[in-house]
Write a protein that holds these residues in place. Structure first.
Motif, mmCIF file in Angstrom:
data_model
loop_
_atom_site.group_PDB
_atom_site.id
_atom_site.type_symbol
_atom_site.label_atom_id
_atom_site.label_comp_id
_atom_site.label_asym_id
_atom_site.label_seq_id
_atom_site.Cartn_x
_atom_site.Cartn_y
_atom_site.Cartn_z
ATOM 1 N N GLY A 109 27.020 -21.632 21.813
ATOM 2 C CA GLY A 109 25.788 -22.249 21.336
ATOM 3 C C GLY A 109 25.688 -22.287 19.824
ATOM 4 O O GLY A 109 25.050 -23.181 19.256
ATOM 5 N N TYR A 110 26.324 -21.336 19.142
ATOM 6 C CA TYR A 110 26.290 -21.262 17.680
ATOM 7 C C TYR A 110 27.603 -21.748 17.057
ATOM 8 O O TYR A 110 27.905 -21.409 15.915
ATOM 9 C CB TYR A 110 26.044 -19.818 17.235
ATOM 10 C CG TYR A 110 24.596 -19.465 17.056
ATOM 11 C CD1 TYR A 110 23.910 -19.744 15.875
ATOM 12 C CD2 TYR A 110 23.891 -18.824 18.075
ATOM 13 C CE1 TYR A 110 22.587 -19.408 15.704
ATOM 14 C CE2 TYR A 110 22.554 -18.473 17.916
ATOM 15 C CZ TYR A 110 21.907 -18.764 16.725
ATOM 16 O OH TYR A 110 20.586 -18.424 16.568
ATOM 17 N N LEU A 129 20.063 -16.425 7.373
ATOM 18 C CA LEU A 129 19.924 -15.591 8.560
ATOM 19 C C LEU A 129 20.533 -16.263 9.784
ATOM 20 O O LEU A 129 21.073 -15.593 10.669
ATOM 21 C CB LEU A 129 18.430 -15.288 8.797
ATOM 22 C CG LEU A 129 18.098 -14.029 9.585
ATOM 23 C CD1 LEU A 129 18.721 -12.800 8.953
ATOM 24 C CD2 LEU A 129 16.581 -13.863 9.681
ATOM 25 N N GLN A 130 20.459 -17.585 9.854
ATOM 26 C CA GLN A 130 21.030 -18.294 10.995
ATOM 27 C C GLN A 130 22.547 -18.125 11.049
ATOM 28 O O GLN A 130 23.122 -17.889 12.111
ATOM 29 C CB GLN A 130 20.680 -19.789 10.907
ATOM 30 C CG GLN A 130 19.211 -20.118 11.159
ATOM 31 C CD GLN A 130 18.812 -19.905 12.603
ATOM 32 O OE1 GLN A 130 19.614 -19.498 13.435
ATOM 33 N NE2 GLN A 130 17.551 -20.184 12.926
ATOM 34 N N GLY A 159 17.187 -19.833 19.022
ATOM 35 C CA GLY A 159 17.456 -19.187 17.747
ATOM 36 C C GLY A 159 17.806 -20.168 16.648
ATOM 37 O O GLY A 159 17.374 -20.019 15.501
ATOM 38 N N ARG A 160 18.562 -21.201 16.956
ATOM 39 C CA ARG A 160 18.986 -22.172 15.946
ATOM 40 C C ARG A 160 17.831 -23.021 15.446
ATOM 41 O O ARG A 160 17.906 -23.598 14.360
ATOM 42 C CB ARG A 160 20.086 -23.072 16.507
ATOM 43 C CG ARG A 160 21.394 -22.331 16.775
ATOM 44 C CD ARG A 160 22.448 -23.205 17.391
ATOM 45 N NE ARG A 160 22.920 -24.218 16.452
ATOM 46 C CZ ARG A 160 22.700 -25.510 16.572
ATOM 47 N NH1 ARG A 160 21.990 -25.965 17.604
ATOM 48 N NH2 ARG A 160 23.164 -26.351 15.689
ATOM 49 N N ARG A 161 16.762 -23.109 16.226
ATOM 50 C CA ARG A 161 15.616 -23.938 15.832
ATOM 51 C C ARG A 161 14.526 -23.160 15.108
ATOM 52 O O ARG A 161 13.587 -23.762 14.572
ATOM 53 C CB ARG A 161 15.019 -24.601 17.076
ATOM 54 C CG ARG A 161 15.960 -25.619 17.724
ATOM 55 C CD ARG A 161 15.361 -26.230 18.960
ATOM 56 N NE ARG A 161 16.262 -27.208 19.550
ATOM 57 C CZ ARG A 161 15.985 -27.892 20.666
ATOM 58 N NH1 ARG A 161 14.845 -27.703 21.302
ATOM 59 N NH2 ARG A 161 16.864 -28.766 21.124
ATOM 60 N N VAL A 167 10.477 -17.093 10.386
ATOM 61 C CA VAL A 167 10.056 -16.799 11.758
ATOM 62 C C VAL A 167 11.110 -15.948 12.463
ATOM 63 O O VAL A 167 10.782 -14.971 13.150
ATOM 64 C CB VAL A 167 9.797 -18.106 12.546
ATOM 65 C CG1 VAL A 167 9.481 -17.794 14.007
ATOM 66 C CG2 VAL A 167 8.658 -18.885 11.907
ATOM 67 N N LEU A 168 12.364 -16.318 12.289
ATOM 68 C CA LEU A 168 13.446 -15.548 12.894
ATOM 69 C C LEU A 168 13.438 -14.118 12.371
ATOM 70 O O LEU A 168 13.619 -13.164 13.136
ATOM 71 C CB LEU A 168 14.796 -16.210 12.599
ATOM 72 C CG LEU A 168 16.041 -15.528 13.174
ATOM 73 C CD1 LEU A 168 15.940 -15.402 14.686
ATOM 74 C CD2 LEU A 168 17.299 -16.305 12.796
#
Length: 257
Positions: free
Chosen positions: A62-63, A178-179, A231-233, A238-239
């Motif tokens: 997914g990442y 952070l992403q 998580g990616r959005r 916020v994360l």
């Protein structure tokens, strides 16, 4: 294991896979669930670890875009994660189950503080590198590799909130979003869980309950893909807030156990 317990373990696996991909600490859902149903701690920990491996692989997929240009980092730090994971898995099978109980909440607490101050630390690192003319790749140095190995030991032994601790630690050494750190974390945690799973299967196959493994594997795989999308959005602030909240909940839950 009755049908209701099987469904709840499946759902716990899905929740853990989602949280692991987006933040980390999904084991703090599945592991207590297994204990509540009466499974022995070591068997529950071992089976949970193996079951979460497919979810980790799903989260890495997914990442994959965020990891595309971090292959060097993933290879270098991943080797340390593998080494640490092997040591941690052996420790789990040889040390008392309570050996790390007191230090885990402290580690998570420190990780939460690091996540909060991470933007300031990263700006300081960036300014220092500018003054010294260092390249960004220099952040994969002895400190980062040692830290990754130590977190790998922790992950192979227990694994609860391993992702939060890893993101917080690497975030103090790398000038990254952070992403992208979260994507790197998913790859490293999956490396730890995979090598620990192999060690468990070789050293202590009697501690594996394949019913648990199958249920958590199915649930965490679906959750891993969903968590990566979520998580990616999430915007970076916020994360960061989600990581802090999940970490605080983990500390409270561990304090009650």
């Amino acid at each position: 294991m009755n049908p209701l317990e099987a469904v709840l373990i499946l759902l716990a696996g899905a929740a853990a896979g989602t949280i692991n991909a987006a933040v980390g600490s999904g084991s703090l859902i599945t592991f207590p669930t297994l204990l509540a149903f009466g499974f022995p701690p070591v068997l529950a920990n071992v089976s949970n670890n193996i079951g979460l491996v497919p979810g980790g692989i799903a989260s890495v997929w997914g990442y994959r875009r965020e990891l595309a240009d971090q292959r060097r980092r993933l290879l270098m730090l991943g080797s340390m994660s593998v080494l640490g994971g092997i040591v941690g898995a052996v420790l789990l099978l040889t040390l008392p189950a309570s050996a790390f109980a007191a230090v885990v909440p402290v580690l998570i607490g420190v990780a939460i503080v690091l996540v909060v101050v991470q933007p300031w630390i990263q700006r300081s690192l960036a300014r220092r590198r500018e003054r010294r003319g260092q390249a960004a790749a220099a952040d994969v140095g002895p400190a980062a590799m040692t830290a990754t190995a130590l977190v790998g030991v922790y992950g192979g032994y227990f694994g609860g909130a391993q992702g939060i601790i890893l993101v917080a630690t690497l975030g103090t050494m790398m000038t990254e979003s952070l992403q992208r750190l979260n994507a790197l974390k998913n790859g490293l945690v999956t490396s730890v869980n995979t090598v620990a799973a192999v060690a468990f299967l070789v050293i202590a196959p009697s501690q594996v309950d394949w019913r648990i493994v199958a249920l958590i594997a199915i649930g965490s795989s679906a959750g891993g893909l969903l968590g990566a999308r979520i998580g990616r959005r999430l915007p970076q602030p916020v994360l960061r807030g989600v990581i802090v909240v999940v970490g605080l909940i983990a500390i409270v839950n561990l304090g009650r156990s």
